[in-house]
Enzyme design. Structure first.
Site, short mmCIF file in Angstrom:
data_model
loop_
_atom_site.label_atom_id
_atom_site.label_comp_id
_atom_site.label_asym_id
_atom_site.label_seq_id
_atom_site.Cartn_x
_atom_site.Cartn_y
_atom_site.Cartn_z
N ASP A 98 0.83 -1.20 0.00
CA ASP A 98 0.00 0.00 0.00
C ASP A 98 0.87 1.25 0.00
OD1 ASP A 98 -2.69 1.36 0.45
OD2 ASP A 98 -1.63 2.00 2.24
N GLU A 143 -1.75 -5.53 -3.86
CA GLU A 143 -0.83 -4.74 -3.05
C GLU A 143 0.31 -5.61 -2.51
OE1 GLU A 143 -3.65 -1.13 -1.38
OE2 GLU A 143 -3.46 -2.95 -0.18
#
Length: 240
Positions: A54, A126
């Site tokens: 992220d 991610e």
């Protein structure tokens, strides 16, 4: 059944020096938990990699937008970033490379269609970014540059094909519109739910001073609210 990870490497155009980190990125918590309960084996799931991915994602996208759009103010840059890193966008990137087919899932998650669940695909994408970053860096490479080369084609395509500056964040657009008239109050109300627990559809009404100005449906309450806001913006003539 999980596909061979070598096929995934071919799809993404990157061969891992340490295959175990790719396997970790593809390991859902449901698989790790079931394995631990069944055989007492400890397996790391992809949640920690998701956390790192992220941050890598935000950094690369922010730098790209900053350099690509030198004349845009902060607010519009933020809108574009939200559009390309939101859950639905990340899940679409994952679907392009059929990432769900390579996930290790627990039996329960497999049975309820976890390979196509938006949040699962988002998190796995991610985690994959983090795995590429760490693997390239450990091999004396430039981890950020390697991820950048993989990620930016998805980002550019999303901006070109799906981005609309008007409806990227319809709830915010609608709130700003309503606030122009002093005393008006905007609220959202869930008026219906349908479908099984693992695949619910929510119906939401957007109301201004208790008057319904838009209705929307979605797989989450947030998505339904956004769609209700879009309908309200159409009502006010803000979008076609």
């Amino acid at each position: 059944m999980q596909r061979d990870l070598a096929q995934l490497e071919a799809r993404i155009g990157y061969q891992f020096h340490t295959r175990s980190i790719l396997r970790e990125a593809m390991t859902h918590s449901s698989y790790a938990n079931e394995l631990r309960a069944r055989s007492k084996r400890e397996v790391q799931c992809n949640e920690r990699l998701e956390f790192l991915g992220d941050a890598v994602l935000a950094s690369i996208v922010s730098e790209y937008l900053f350099r690509e759009y030198p004349g845009l103010p902060e607010g519009e840059l933020t809108q574009r970033r939200k559009a390309v890193v939101q859950s639905s966008a990340l899940a679409s990137y994952a679907r392009e490379i059929e990432l769900g087919a390579y996930l290790l899932l627990g039996n329960g998650e497999e049975k309820v269609g976890g390979r196509e669940r938006q949040s699962t695909l988002e998190n796995a994408f991610e985690a994959l970014l983090a795995a590429i970053f760490l693997d390239a860096k450990s091999a004396d490479g430039d981890g950020m540059e390697t991820v950048r080369n993989f990620l930016l084609p998805f980002v550019k395509k999303e901006l070109e094909e799906n981005y609309s500056p008007i409806i990227t964040d319809p709830k915010t657009e609608l709130q700003q519109l309503v606030q122009q008239a002093e005393g008006d109050v905007l609220t959202y109300h869930v008026v219906g739910e349908s479908g099984p627990d693992h695949d619910k559809v929510f119906e939401v009404e957007a109301r201004m001073n208790s008057n319904v100005i838009g209705c929307g449906k979605g797989k989450s309450k947030r998505e339904a609210e956004q769609n209700a806001a879009i309908e309200a913006l159409r009502l006010f003539g803000e979008i076609e």
